[in-house]
Motif scaffolding. Structure first.
Motif, PDB file in Angstrom:
ATOM      1  N   ALA A 175       0.821  -1.212   0.000  1.00 40.60           N
ATOM      2  CA  ALA A 175       0.000   0.000   0.000  1.00 40.60           C
ATOM      3  C   ALA A 175       0.854   1.261   0.000  1.00 40.60           C
ATOM      4  O   ALA A 175       0.588   2.201  -0.756  1.00 40.60           O
ATOM      5  CB  ALA A 175      -0.937  -0.001   1.204  1.00 40.60           C
ATOM      6  N   GLU A 176       1.879   1.285   0.840  1.00 40.20           N
ATOM      7  CA  GLU A 176       2.755   2.460   0.905  1.00 40.20           C
ATOM      8  C   GLU A 176       3.444   2.696  -0.439  1.00 40.20           C
ATOM      9  O   GLU A 176       3.493   3.821  -0.928  1.00 40.20           O
ATOM     10  CB  GLU A 176       3.791   2.278   2.005  1.00 40.20           C
ATOM     11  N   ASN A 177       3.950   1.639  -1.042  1.00 37.31           N
ATOM     12  CA  ASN A 177       4.635   1.783  -2.324  1.00 37.31           C
ATOM     13  C   ASN A 177       3.687   2.182  -3.448  1.00 37.31           C
ATOM     14  O   ASN A 177       4.030   3.003  -4.300  1.00 37.31           O
ATOM     15  CB  ASN A 177       5.394   0.503  -2.673  1.00 37.31           C
ATOM     16  N   LEU A 178       2.481   1.622  -3.455  1.00 41.95           N
ATOM     17  CA  LEU A 178       1.502   2.006  -4.464  1.00 41.95           C
ATOM     18  C   LEU A 178       1.096   3.466  -4.310  1.00 41.95           C
ATOM     19  O   LEU A 178       0.968   4.199  -5.291  1.00 41.95           O
ATOM     20  CB  LEU A 178       0.259   1.118  -4.380  1.00 41.95           C
ATOM     21  N   ALA A 179       0.880   3.896  -3.071  1.00 43.91           N
ATOM     22  CA  ALA A 179       0.482   5.279  -2.814  1.00 43.91           C
ATOM     23  C   ALA A 179       1.528   6.258  -3.322  1.00 43.91           C
ATOM     24  O   ALA A 179       1.193   7.282  -3.935  1.00 43.91           O
ATOM     25  CB  ALA A 179       0.222   5.488  -1.323  1.00 43.91           C
ATOM     26  N   VAL A 180       2.784   5.934  -3.096  1.00 43.49           N
ATOM     27  CA  VAL A 180       3.877   6.805  -3.558  1.00 43.49           C
ATOM     28  C   VAL A 180       4.009   6.745  -5.078  1.00 43.49           C
ATOM     29  O   VAL A 180       4.051   7.763  -5.759  1.00 43.49           O
ATOM     30  CB  VAL A 180       5.210   6.409  -2.872  1.00 43.49           C
ATOM     31  N   LEU A 181       4.061   5.541  -5.613  1.00 44.55           N
ATOM     32  CA  LEU A 181       4.285   5.330  -7.042  1.00 44.55           C
ATOM     33  C   LEU A 181       3.192   5.971  -7.892  1.00 44.55           C
ATOM     34  O   LEU A 181       3.469   6.630  -8.891  1.00 44.55           O
ATOM     35  CB  LEU A 181       4.369   3.832  -7.340  1.00 44.55           C
ATOM     36  N   TYR A 182       1.944   5.781  -7.481  1.00 45.30           N
ATOM     37  CA  TYR A 182       0.811   6.275  -8.268  1.00 45.30           C
ATOM     38  C   TYR A 182       0.231   7.592  -7.747  1.00 45.30           C
ATOM     39  O   TYR A 182      -0.787   8.047  -8.244  1.00 45.30           O
ATOM     40  CB  TYR A 182      -0.289   5.211  -8.328  1.00 45.30           C
ATOM     41  N   LYS A 183       0.859   8.173  -6.723  1.00 44.23           N
ATOM     42  CA  LYS A 183       0.405   9.453  -6.150  1.00 44.23           C
ATOM     43  C   LYS A 183      -1.090   9.396  -5.793  1.00 44.23           C
ATOM     44  O   LYS A 183      -1.906  10.204  -6.222  1.00 44.23           O
ATOM     45  CB  LYS A 183       0.705  10.607  -7.098  1.00 44.23           C
ATOM     46  N   ALA A 184      -1.428   8.415  -4.971  1.00 39.45           N
ATOM     47  CA  ALA A 184      -2.816   8.156  -4.592  1.00 39.45           C
ATOM     48  C   ALA A 184      -3.401   9.277  -3.746  1.00 39.45           C
ATOM     49  O   ALA A 184      -2.706   9.847  -2.904  1.00 39.45           O
ATOM     50  CB  ALA A 184      -2.893   6.852  -3.805  1.00 39.45           C
ATOM     51  N   ASP A 185      -4.671   9.558  -3.955  1.00 42.13           N
ATOM     52  CA  ASP A 185      -5.417  10.397  -3.019  1.00 42.13           C
ATOM     53  C   ASP A 185      -5.865   9.553  -1.832  1.00 42.13           C
ATOM     54  O   ASP A 185      -5.972  10.041  -0.707  1.00 42.13           O
ATOM     55  CB  ASP A 185      -6.657  11.000  -3.700  1.00 42.13           C
ATOM     56  N   LYS A 186      -6.124   8.260  -2.085  1.00 36.60           N
ATOM     57  CA  LYS A 186      -6.611   7.344  -1.048  1.00 36.60           C
ATOM     58  C   LYS A 186      -6.289   5.925  -1.478  1.00 36.60           C
ATOM     59  O   LYS A 186      -6.356   5.604  -2.657  1.00 36.60           O
ATOM     60  CB  LYS A 186      -8.132   7.511  -0.887  1.00 36.60           C
ATOM     61  N   MET A 187      -5.936   5.084  -0.528  1.00 36.19           N
ATOM     62  CA  MET A 187      -5.755   3.653  -0.788  1.00 36.19           C
ATOM     63  C   MET A 187      -6.961   2.905  -0.225  1.00 36.19           C
ATOM     64  O   MET A 187      -7.260   3.034   0.956  1.00 36.19           O
ATOM     65  CB  MET A 187      -4.474   3.131  -0.128  1.00 36.19           C
ATOM     66  N   ASN A 188      -7.660   2.164  -1.067  1.00 40.17           N
ATOM     67  CA  ASN A 188      -8.743   1.296  -0.602  1.00 40.17           C
ATOM     68  C   ASN A 188      -8.173  -0.108  -0.442  1.00 40.17           C
ATOM     69  O   ASN A 188      -7.638  -0.676  -1.405  1.00 40.17           O
ATOM     70  CB  ASN A 188      -9.889   1.260  -1.598  1.00 40.17           C
ATOM     71  N   ILE A 189      -8.283  -0.655   0.750  1.00 39.25           N
ATOM     72  CA  ILE A 189      -7.773  -1.990   1.040  1.00 39.25           C
ATOM     73  C   ILE A 189      -8.920  -2.781   1.656  1.00 39.25           C
ATOM     74  O   ILE A 189      -9.536  -2.336   2.629  1.00 39.25           O
ATOM     75  CB  ILE A 189      -6.570  -1.929   2.005  1.00 39.25           C
ATOM     76  N   ALA A 190      -9.208  -3.940   1.045  1.00 43.20           N
ATOM     77  CA  ALA A 190     -10.361  -4.702   1.520  1.00 43.20           C
ATOM     78  C   ALA A 190     -10.222  -6.185   1.207  1.00 43.20           C
ATOM     79  O   ALA A 190      -9.675  -6.562   0.181  1.00 43.20           O
ATOM     80  CB  ALA A 190     -11.635  -4.173   0.863  1.00 43.20           C
TER      81      ALA A 190
END
Length: 135
Positions: A66-81
């Motif tokens: 999640a941390e790497n995806l958020a940084v790589l893709y410049k996420a506004d929000k990470m949905n994890i489910a």
């Protein structure tokens, strides 16, 4: 019994790599950067069915992803489910969300038909993720 990936996950996803516990898949839907962790243990449906050590490892792998995806893709929000209503095998979705995406702020499930990646998009994304995660 040995681990086997659920047929629906095989059908809908692209294999990226493996962590210590989980297989990493990319959902074949180009509208969202959408990744799935699947613990490679037979007959799992729920997180509580993992051993304490495996639950901790799952948390670490999920957080790292999640941390790497958020940084790589410049996420506004990470949905994890971990839903599992359609695919009973334990799998954890990690979806990069943007306030500008088509489904925002609603969940992505069942909103729109998937838009599959092209072959070149698959190759680019697989390389990008493997480089970021050091697979």
């Amino acid at each position: 019994m040995t681990f086997q990936l659920h047929p629906r996950l095989k059908q809908d996803c692209i294999a990226i790599g493996r962590f210590e516990l989980c297989r990493l898949l990319m959902m074949n839907d180009s509208r969202y950067p959408w990744f799935i962790l699947v613990p490679e243990r037979a007959d799992l449906q729920e997180i509580y069915q993992l051993s304490k050590v495996e639950r901790e490892l799952l948390t670490e792998e999920s957080s790292y992803l999640a941390e790497n995806l958020a940084v790589l893709y410049k996420a506004d929000k990470m949905n994890i489910a971990a839903i599992g209503n359609m695919v009973p095998q334990l799998h954890i979705h990690h979806i990069v969300r943007y306030r500008t995406d088509k489904a925002w702020p609603a969940p992505v499930w069942g909103k729109f038909d998937a838009v599959p990646y092209t072959e070149s998009q698959i190759a680019d994304n697989v390389t990008l993720i493997r480089d970021q995660l050091r697979f």
